[in-house]
Motif scaffolding. Sequence first.
Motif, PDB file in Angstrom:
ATOM      1  N   ALA A 178      54.549  30.390  43.373  1.00  0.00           N
ATOM      2  CA  ALA A 178      54.003  31.459  42.546  1.00  0.00           C
ATOM      3  C   ALA A 178      52.746  30.986  41.830  1.00  0.00           C
ATOM      4  CB  ALA A 178      55.040  31.923  41.526  1.00  0.00           C
ATOM      5  N   LEU A 179      51.936  31.964  41.413  1.00  0.00           N
ATOM      6  CA  LEU A 179      50.696  31.740  40.684  1.00  0.00           C
ATOM      7  C   LEU A 179      50.716  32.592  39.426  1.00  0.00           C
ATOM      8  CD1 LEU A 179      47.611  30.878  40.497  1.00  0.00           C
ATOM      9  CD2 LEU A 179      47.137  32.999  41.763  1.00  0.00           C
ATOM     10  N   TYR A 180      50.330  31.989  38.301  1.00  0.00           N
ATOM     11  CA  TYR A 180      50.163  32.747  37.064  1.00  0.00           C
ATOM     12  C   TYR A 180      48.776  32.458  36.513  1.00  0.00           C
ATOM     13  CZ  TYR A 180      50.592  34.177  32.192  1.00  0.00           C
ATOM     14  OH  TYR A 180      50.378  34.752  30.959  1.00  0.00           O
ATOM     15  N   ASP A 181      47.942  33.493  36.442  1.00  0.00           N
ATOM     16  CA  ASP A 181      46.562  33.366  35.955  1.00  0.00           C
ATOM     17  C   ASP A 181      46.368  34.336  34.804  1.00  0.00           C
ATOM     18  OD1 ASP A 181      43.845  33.700  35.458  1.00  0.00           O
ATOM     19  OD2 ASP A 181      43.249  33.451  37.541  1.00  0.00           O
ATOM     20  N   ARG A 182      46.414  33.805  33.574  1.00  0.00           N
ATOM     21  CA  ARG A 182      46.160  34.627  32.396  1.00  0.00           C
ATOM     22  C   ARG A 182      44.739  34.432  31.875  1.00  0.00           C
ATOM     23  NH1 ARG A 182      44.220  34.770  27.229  1.00  0.00           N
ATOM     24  NH2 ARG A 182      45.089  32.700  26.829  1.00  0.00           N
ATOM     25  N   ALA A 183      44.193  33.238  32.039  1.00  0.00           N
ATOM     26  CA  ALA A 183      42.877  32.964  31.453  1.00  0.00           C
ATOM     27  C   ALA A 183      42.030  32.071  32.334  1.00  0.00           C
ATOM     28  CB  ALA A 183      43.039  32.340  30.073  1.00  0.00           C
ATOM     29  N   ALA A 184      42.313  32.036  33.627  1.00  0.00           N
ATOM     30  CA  ALA A 184      41.559  31.171  34.532  1.00  0.00           C
ATOM     31  C   ALA A 184      40.344  31.889  35.106  1.00  0.00           C
ATOM     32  CB  ALA A 184      42.461  30.645  35.638  1.00  0.00           C
ATOM     33  N   ILE A 185      40.577  32.962  35.833  1.00  0.00           N
ATOM     34  CA  ILE A 185      39.453  33.621  36.508  1.00  0.00           C
ATOM     35  C   ILE A 185      38.463  34.189  35.499  1.00  0.00           C
ATOM     36  CG2 ILE A 185      40.517  35.912  36.753  1.00  0.00           C
ATOM     37  CD1 ILE A 185      39.283  35.945  39.616  1.00  0.00           C
ATOM     38  N   GLU A 229      39.072  45.676  37.732  1.00  0.00           N
ATOM     39  CA  GLU A 229      39.919  45.869  38.913  1.00  0.00           C
ATOM     40  C   GLU A 229      39.118  45.826  40.205  1.00  0.00           C
ATOM     41  OE1 GLU A 229      43.010  49.131  40.922  1.00  0.00           O
ATOM     42  OE2 GLU A 229      42.086  49.547  38.964  1.00  0.00           O
ATOM     43  N   ALA A 230      37.950  46.454  40.230  1.00  0.00           N
ATOM     44  CA  ALA A 230      37.157  46.484  41.463  1.00  0.00           C
ATOM     45  C   ALA A 230      36.801  45.080  41.931  1.00  0.00           C
ATOM     46  CB  ALA A 230      35.883  47.311  41.242  1.00  0.00           C
ATOM     47  N   GLU A 231      36.473  44.196  40.994  1.00  0.00           N
ATOM     48  CA  GLU A 231      36.134  42.830  41.383  1.00  0.00           C
ATOM     49  C   GLU A 231      37.374  42.064  41.831  1.00  0.00           C
ATOM     50  OE1 GLU A 231      34.246  38.644  39.711  1.00  0.00           O
ATOM     51  OE2 GLU A 231      33.878  40.494  38.608  1.00  0.00           O
ATOM     52  N   VAL A 232      38.482  42.256  41.132  1.00  0.00           N
ATOM     53  CA  VAL A 232      39.718  41.593  41.545  1.00  0.00           C
ATOM     54  C   VAL A 232      40.045  41.950  42.989  1.00  0.00           C
ATOM     55  CG1 VAL A 232      42.215  41.458  41.170  1.00  0.00           C
ATOM     56  CG2 VAL A 232      40.652  41.397  39.214  1.00  0.00           C
ATOM     57  N   ARG A 233      39.947  43.224  43.307  1.00  0.00           N
ATOM     58  CA  ARG A 233      40.262  43.660  44.673  1.00  0.00           C
ATOM     59  C   ARG A 233      39.237  43.118  45.673  1.00  0.00           C
ATOM     60  NH1 ARG A 233      44.363  47.073  44.974  1.00  0.00           N
ATOM     61  NH2 ARG A 233      45.043  48.187  43.095  1.00  0.00           N
ATOM     62  N   GLU A 234      37.970  43.152  45.306  1.00  0.00           N
ATOM     63  CA  GLU A 234      36.930  42.662  46.211  1.00  0.00           C
ATOM     64  C   GLU A 234      37.124  41.186  46.540  1.00  0.00           C
ATOM     65  OE1 GLU A 234      32.061  42.010  46.329  1.00  0.00           O
ATOM     66  OE2 GLU A 234      33.007  43.042  44.637  1.00  0.00           O
ATOM     67  N   ARG A 235      37.483  40.405  45.535  1.00  0.00           N
ATOM     68  CA  ARG A 235      37.585  38.964  45.734  1.00  0.00           C
ATOM     69  C   ARG A 235      38.908  38.536  46.358  1.00  0.00           C
ATOM     70  NH1 ARG A 235      33.280  36.418  43.664  1.00  0.00           N
ATOM     71  NH2 ARG A 235      32.138  37.380  41.923  1.00  0.00           N
ATOM     72  N   LEU A 236      39.991  39.251  46.068  1.00  0.00           N
ATOM     73  CA  LEU A 236      41.309  38.766  46.456  1.00  0.00           C
ATOM     74  C   LEU A 236      41.907  39.453  47.670  1.00  0.00           C
ATOM     75  CD1 LEU A 236      41.100  37.676  43.441  1.00  0.00           C
ATOM     76  CD2 LEU A 236      43.585  37.732  43.469  1.00  0.00           C
ATOM     77  N   GLU A 237      41.530  40.685  47.936  1.00  0.00           N
ATOM     78  CA  GLU A 237      42.286  41.432  48.944  1.00  0.00           C
ATOM     79  C   GLU A 237      42.146  40.884  50.352  1.00  0.00           C
ATOM     80  OE1 GLU A 237      43.267  45.828  47.198  1.00  0.00           O
ATOM     81  OE2 GLU A 237      41.349  45.611  48.246  1.00  0.00           O
ATOM     82  N   GLY A 281      29.868  35.971  28.385  1.00  0.00           N
ATOM     83  CA  GLY A 281      31.129  35.263  28.464  1.00  0.00           C
ATOM     84  C   GLY A 281      30.902  33.773  28.275  1.00  0.00           C
ATOM     85  N   PRO A 282      31.968  32.999  28.310  1.00  0.00           N
ATOM     86  CA  PRO A 282      33.353  33.415  28.537  1.00  0.00           C
ATOM     87  C   PRO A 282      34.029  33.921  27.255  1.00  0.00           C
ATOM     88  CG  PRO A 282      33.221  31.011  28.312  1.00  0.00           C
ATOM     89  CD  PRO A 282      31.814  31.533  28.229  1.00  0.00           C
ATOM     90  N   PRO A 283      35.130  34.669  27.386  1.00  0.00           N
ATOM     91  CA  PRO A 283      35.712  35.121  28.658  1.00  0.00           C
ATOM     92  C   PRO A 283      34.860  36.216  29.288  1.00  0.00           C
ATOM     93  CG  PRO A 283      36.888  36.118  26.838  1.00  0.00           C
ATOM     94  CD  PRO A 283      35.903  35.151  26.224  1.00  0.00           C
ATOM     95  N   PHE A 284      34.839  36.227  30.606  1.00  0.00           N
ATOM     96  CA  PHE A 284      34.038  37.172  31.351  1.00  0.00           C
ATOM     97  C   PHE A 284      34.850  38.416  31.714  1.00  0.00           C
ATOM     98  CE2 PHE A 284      32.106  33.032  32.111  1.00  0.00           C
ATOM     99  CZ  PHE A 284      30.759  33.300  31.930  1.00  0.00           C
ATOM    100  N   SER A 285      34.107  39.487  31.938  1.00  0.00           N
ATOM    101  CA  SER A 285      34.733  40.717  32.414  1.00  0.00           C
ATOM    102  C   SER A 285      35.015  40.598  33.913  1.00  0.00           C
ATOM    103  CB  SER A 285      33.805  41.909  32.149  1.00  0.00           C
ATOM    104  OG  SER A 285      34.360  43.103  32.675  1.00  0.00           O
ATOM    105  N   VAL A 286      36.270  40.840  34.288  1.00  0.00           N
ATOM    106  CA  VAL A 286      36.659  40.842  35.706  1.00  0.00           C
ATOM    107  C   VAL A 286      37.497  42.104  35.936  1.00  0.00           C
ATOM    108  CG1 VAL A 286      37.728  39.567  37.598  1.00  0.00           C
ATOM    109  CG2 VAL A 286      36.691  38.320  35.697  1.00  0.00           C
TER     110      VAL A 286
END
Length: 218
Positions: free
Chosen positions: A119-126, A172-180, A165-170
């Motif tokens: 499992a992966l938990y990312d609260r403040a990494a990306i 939903e659109a970027e999350v999907r673009e980078r991870l999907e 930032g940081p913290p930077f704005s990430v």
Amino acid sequence: MEESFWQARWAENQIGFHQRETNPYLERYWSRLGLPAGCQVLVPLCGKSLDLLWLAGQGYRVLGVELAERAVLDFFAEQGLAPVVTGQGALRRFSAGEIEILQGDFFALEPADVADCRALYDRAAIIALPPAMRRDYVAHLARILPRPCDGLMVTLDYEQARLDGPPFSVPEAEVRERLEGSWEVELLERCDVLEKNWKFASRGLDSLHEPAFRLHRK
């Protein structure tokens, strides 16, 4: 975002990103991942997060990764734990019970280092990384993490042009673009948190949201 930036933040105790309580999204949504008891959870850029304790308390083995030695030492000292310290390639391993933290550069991790992570938990990494490093971060996760792997990611969404930032704005659109390309992404919640974050409001923002995502590595 050189190493010296984060080392200085910890040395000068400029750690407004550190939460003094367990993250509410972690408490609310972690059980949805359906992970087997005792599996190992990777927590990149973990700082001295209390989320490590919460995960261990739920019966998981925790593997944090943190660049700043000060953060690692503070975590174990503040929890009254005496870790065993060993070398592991370019990293140092601090171990106490079900919690291990690899101190060093996240990008030095090899697949063997995280072979047991389910499992992966990312609260403040990306959100700690500028755009180019976010691309490299996601690519590195895809290279080192085994399959299958499930995760929870919490980001921030605000008008980046109005605040550095940081913290930077990430969003939903970027999350999907980078991870999907490597992960299935499900938006669990998008919460308005501006009133709870006066530092952002005082710096001119009129909108601040926290999206929480469930991830599944294909």
